[in-house]
Design a protein around this motif. Structure first.
Motif, mmCIF file in Angstrom:
data_model
loop_
_atom_site.group_PDB
_atom_site.id
_atom_site.type_symbol
_atom_site.label_atom_id
_atom_site.label_comp_id
_atom_site.label_asym_id
_atom_site.label_seq_id
_atom_site.Cartn_x
_atom_site.Cartn_y
_atom_site.Cartn_z
ATOM 1 N N TYR A 1 5.540 -6.093 -4.940
ATOM 2 C CA TYR A 1 5.063 -5.935 -3.454
ATOM 3 C C TYR A 1 5.392 -4.575 -3.170
ATOM 4 C CZ TYR A 1 4.255 -6.762 1.412
ATOM 5 O OH TYR A 1 4.134 -6.419 2.629
ATOM 6 N N ASN A 2 6.647 -4.509 -2.252
ATOM 7 C CA ASN A 2 6.909 -3.269 -1.305
ATOM 8 C C ASN A 2 8.234 -2.498 -2.075
ATOM 9 O OD1 ASN A 2 8.639 -5.258 -0.517
ATOM 10 N ND2 ASN A 2 8.998 -4.123 1.554
ATOM 11 N N VAL A 3 8.593 -3.098 -3.152
ATOM 12 C CA VAL A 3 9.884 -2.465 -3.913
ATOM 13 C C VAL A 3 9.525 -1.915 -5.176
ATOM 14 C CG1 VAL A 3 12.137 -3.073 -4.680
ATOM 15 C CG2 VAL A 3 11.240 -4.301 -2.685
ATOM 16 N N LEU A 4 9.942 -0.441 -5.320
ATOM 17 C CA LEU A 4 9.810 -0.035 -6.337
ATOM 18 C C LEU A 4 11.041 0.593 -7.087
ATOM 19 C CD1 LEU A 4 8.240 1.869 -8.616
ATOM 20 C CD2 LEU A 4 8.606 3.647 -6.694
ATOM 21 N N THR A 5 11.247 0.085 -8.447
ATOM 22 C CA THR A 5 12.475 0.431 -9.122
ATOM 23 C C THR A 5 12.265 1.081 -10.207
ATOM 24 O OG1 THR A 5 12.993 -2.074 -8.723
ATOM 25 C CG2 THR A 5 14.195 -1.164 -10.591
ATOM 26 N N ILE A 6 13.172 2.053 -10.349
ATOM 27 C CA ILE A 6 12.893 3.282 -11.172
ATOM 28 C C ILE A 6 14.178 3.520 -12.260
ATOM 29 C CG2 ILE A 6 12.379 5.729 -11.701
ATOM 30 C CD1 ILE A 6 11.244 5.591 -8.795
ATOM 31 N N SER A 7 13.932 3.695 -13.529
ATOM 32 C CA SER A 7 14.908 4.142 -14.105
ATOM 33 C C SER A 7 14.656 5.273 -15.105
ATOM 34 C CB SER A 7 15.328 2.867 -15.306
ATOM 35 O OG SER A 7 15.824 1.787 -14.769
ATOM 36 N N LEU A 8 15.678 6.229 -14.841
ATOM 37 C CA LEU A 8 15.144 7.554 -15.593
ATOM 38 C C LEU A 8 16.303 7.779 -16.956
ATOM 39 C CD1 LEU A 8 14.517 9.951 -12.548
ATOM 40 C CD2 LEU A 8 12.764 8.516 -13.998
ATOM 41 N N SER A 9 15.663 8.273 -18.171
ATOM 42 C CA SER A 9 16.625 8.728 -19.189
ATOM 43 C C SER A 9 15.598 9.407 -19.908
ATOM 44 C CB SER A 9 17.333 7.525 -19.995
ATOM 45 O OG SER A 9 16.201 6.720 -20.811
ATOM 46 N N ARG A 17 0.733 -1.421 -0.029
ATOM 47 C CA ARG A 17 0.057 0.236 -0.217
ATOM 48 C C ARG A 17 0.720 1.373 -0.087
ATOM 49 N NH1 ARG A 17 -2.377 0.155 5.169
ATOM 50 N NH2 ARG A 17 -0.693 1.352 5.709
ATOM 51 N N ASP A 18 1.938 1.447 0.946
ATOM 52 C CA ASP A 18 2.607 2.404 0.773
ATOM 53 C C ASP A 18 3.617 2.883 -0.419
ATOM 54 O OD1 ASP A 18 2.015 2.731 3.537
ATOM 55 O OD2 ASP A 18 3.682 2.057 4.462
ATOM 56 N N CYS A 19 3.975 1.753 -1.040
ATOM 57 C CA CYS A 19 4.833 1.573 -2.065
ATOM 58 C C CYS A 19 3.554 2.079 -3.504
ATOM 59 C CB CYS A 19 5.239 0.254 -2.646
ATOM 60 S SG CYS A 19 6.207 0.076 -4.246
ATOM 61 N N PHE A 20 2.725 1.604 -3.536
ATOM 62 C CA PHE A 20 1.739 2.048 -4.415
ATOM 63 C C PHE A 20 1.252 3.362 -4.283
ATOM 64 C CE2 PHE A 20 -2.534 2.463 -6.782
ATOM 65 C CZ PHE A 20 -2.034 1.850 -7.851
ATOM 66 N N ILE A 74 9.090 12.646 -2.486
ATOM 67 C CA ILE A 74 7.995 12.003 -2.434
ATOM 68 C C ILE A 74 8.456 10.817 -1.391
ATOM 69 C CG2 ILE A 74 6.541 10.400 -3.248
ATOM 70 C CD1 ILE A 74 6.126 12.469 -5.599
ATOM 71 N N VAL A 75 9.522 10.278 -1.895
ATOM 72 C CA VAL A 75 9.738 8.962 -1.068
ATOM 73 C C VAL A 75 10.364 9.164 0.204
ATOM 74 C CG1 VAL A 75 11.257 6.729 -1.382
ATOM 75 C CG2 VAL A 75 10.158 7.564 -3.482
ATOM 76 N N GLU A 76 11.228 10.219 0.127
ATOM 77 C CA GLU A 76 11.999 10.346 1.482
ATOM 78 C C GLU A 76 11.721 11.956 1.784
ATOM 79 O OE1 GLU A 76 15.912 9.190 1.227
ATOM 80 O OE2 GLU A 76 15.143 7.202 0.449
ATOM 81 N N PRO A 77 10.481 12.233 2.253
ATOM 82 C CA PRO A 77 10.353 13.727 2.530
ATOM 83 C C PRO A 77 11.388 14.319 3.523
ATOM 84 C CG PRO A 77 8.544 12.677 3.110
ATOM 85 C CD PRO A 77 9.380 11.459 2.647
ATOM 86 N N ALA A 128 3.059 5.968 -3.148
ATOM 87 C CA ALA A 128 4.323 6.639 -3.445
ATOM 88 C C ALA A 128 4.304 6.678 -4.869
ATOM 89 C CB ALA A 128 5.541 5.871 -2.931
ATOM 90 N N MET A 129 3.873 5.509 -5.821
ATOM 91 C CA MET A 129 3.762 5.589 -7.057
ATOM 92 C C MET A 129 2.769 6.492 -7.786
ATOM 93 S SD MET A 129 4.351 1.379 -7.989
ATOM 94 C CE MET A 129 4.439 1.471 -9.689
ATOM 95 N N SER A 130 1.734 6.655 -7.141
ATOM 96 C CA SER A 130 0.667 7.264 -7.423
ATOM 97 C C SER A 130 1.283 8.803 -7.447
ATOM 98 C CB SER A 130 -0.712 7.262 -6.440
ATOM 99 O OG SER A 130 -1.100 5.991 -6.709
ATOM 100 N N ARG A 131 1.699 9.309 -6.262
ATOM 101 C CA ARG A 131 2.190 10.673 -6.122
ATOM 102 C C ARG A 131 3.362 10.832 -7.078
ATOM 103 N NH1 ARG A 131 2.502 9.046 -0.618
ATOM 104 N NH2 ARG A 131 4.607 9.362 -0.797
#
Length: 96
Positions: A62-70, A36-39, A91-94, A41-44
């Motif tokens: 589950y509770n892990v979000l993996t992100i790649s940016l380019s 729930r907390d992961c999802f 968002i993730v670490e205010p 954060a993804m929504s925000r």
């Protein structure tokens, strides 16, 4: 938007210890207490992505979000990626 040099990317990453540069993108993985907390954060993050008109490659298990940016138009990492990374960090670490 101009592609940043590897040296510029590494210098900027000093401000973002959760992020790494490889495969022509910056990457981070964030672990949350539960799905729930992961999802949440993804929504925000999704709202920030829309506001910036810049969208990540990401996955969630589950509770892990993996992100790649380019920046696909620049075929590499640009300042736009770091702007989104900063928004994600807030968002993730205010900061309190």
């Amino acid at each position: 938007m101009d592609k940043l040099s590897e040296q510029d990317i590494e210098k900027k990453l000093l401000r973002y210890p959760d992020w790494e540069y490889f495969d022509n993108a910056i990457h981070a993985e964030f672990e949350f207490e539960n799905f729930r907390d992961c999802f949440s954060a993804m929504s925000r993050i999704a709202f920030e992505c829309e506001a910036l008109n810049h969208h990540p490659n990401w996955s969630n298990v589950y509770n892990v979000l993996t992100i790649s940016l380019s920046t696909h138009d620049a075929d590499g990492v640009t300042n736009k990626d770091f702007k989104l990374a900063e928004a994600i960090e807030n968002i993730v670490e205010p900061v309190e």
